[in-house]
Write an enzyme that holds these catalytic residues in place. Structure first.
Site, PDB file in Angstrom:
ATOM      1  N   ALA A  25       0.865  -1.174   0.000  1.00 33.52           N
ATOM      2  CA  ALA A  25       0.000   0.000   0.000  1.00 33.52           C
ATOM      3  C   ALA A  25       0.903   1.225   0.000  1.00 33.52           C
ATOM      4  O   ALA A  25       1.590   1.497   0.967  1.00 33.52           O
ATOM      5  CB  ALA A  25      -0.911   0.004   1.226  1.00 33.52           C
ATOM      6  N   CYS A  26       0.928   1.917  -1.107  1.00 35.55           N
ATOM      7  CA  CYS A  26       1.826   3.062  -1.178  1.00 35.55           C
ATOM      8  C   CYS A  26       1.157   4.209  -1.919  1.00 35.55           C
ATOM      9  O   CYS A  26       0.207   4.018  -2.664  1.00 35.55           O
ATOM     10  CB  CYS A  26       3.127   2.678  -1.867  1.00 35.55           C
ATOM     11  SG  CYS A  26       2.910   2.077  -3.543  1.00 35.55           S
ATOM     12  N   GLY A  27       1.702   5.379  -1.715  1.00 39.94           N
ATOM     13  CA  GLY A  27       1.248   6.542  -2.451  1.00 39.94           C
ATOM     14  C   GLY A  27       1.897   6.565  -3.825  1.00 39.94           C
ATOM     15  O   GLY A  27       2.924   5.948  -4.052  1.00 39.94           O
TER      16      GLY A  27
END
Length: 195
Positions: A25-27
């Site tokens: 889960a990353c930007g």
């Protein structure tokens, strides 16, 4: 569930924790040339974007190990063609007739992983043209990251037969990637194709 700072693998399932539920889960930030031009400026702009987003990066318990960042760029064919010829004497085929990627592996299982990747490539009508060592400078890594630093290698893959359409080559590359990412990693064997 004690933490083992020398291991890159997830802890064993315990209580409510289940390692199969872990997800990336990353930007994401985007820097593009809307007209599709390939320029080095896009990479420089992406580096600046990353520098300005330090507040978004996760930091580990040592306050020095981040969760990493990367850039997805088009294949710099001219650069690779010159570099590969200079380093190994190999002529790359035309753009669209090969695939390349950076792969993270463990030092202890690199040979096994490379052999397994090569075998999988053959099953979809591809072959490994060469493996290229990727230079790195780990002086900026935090202590925790340095303990689990992977081997990074670049692979170049070509079709086993000549004259395939670019779309067919891309389809086979996709199949190889999916097969490799699902079949090679196993307990004690880290194998990750960067995307």
């Amino acid at each position: 569930m004690p933490y083992d700072e020398t291991s890159w693998s997830y802890p064993e399932a315990e209580g409510l924790y289940d390692p199969t539920m872990e997800r990336d889960a990353c930007g994401v930030g985007f820097i593009v040339h809307i007209d599709g031009k390939t320029t080095h400026q896009v990479l420089l702009d992406a580096q600046e974007l990353s520098r300005r987003m330090t507040h978004r990066g996760a930091c580990s318990a040592d306050n020095d190990t981040g969760d990493g960042a990367g850039a997805l760029i088009g294949v710099p064919h001219k650069f690779y063609k010159e570099k590969v010829k200079e380093e190994s004497g190999v002529d790359l085929p035309e753009l669209g007739q090969y695939g390349t990627g950076i792969i993270f592996m463990d030092k202890e299982t690199t040979t096994q992983s490379r052999e397994q990747f090569s075998s999988l490539a053959q099953t979809v009508g591809l072959s490994v043209l060469l493996w290229r060592e990727v230079g790195s400078n780990n002086s900026c890594l935090g202590s925790m990251a340095r303990q689990t630093e992977p081997v990074m290698a670049q692979v170049f893959v070509v079709p086993s037969e000549q004259g395939l359409a670019e779309e067919e080559v891309a389809k086979r590359m996709f199949m190889l990637r999916k097969m490799a990412t699902h079949q090679i990693p196993s307990p004690g064997v880290r194998f990750y194709i960067c995307s």
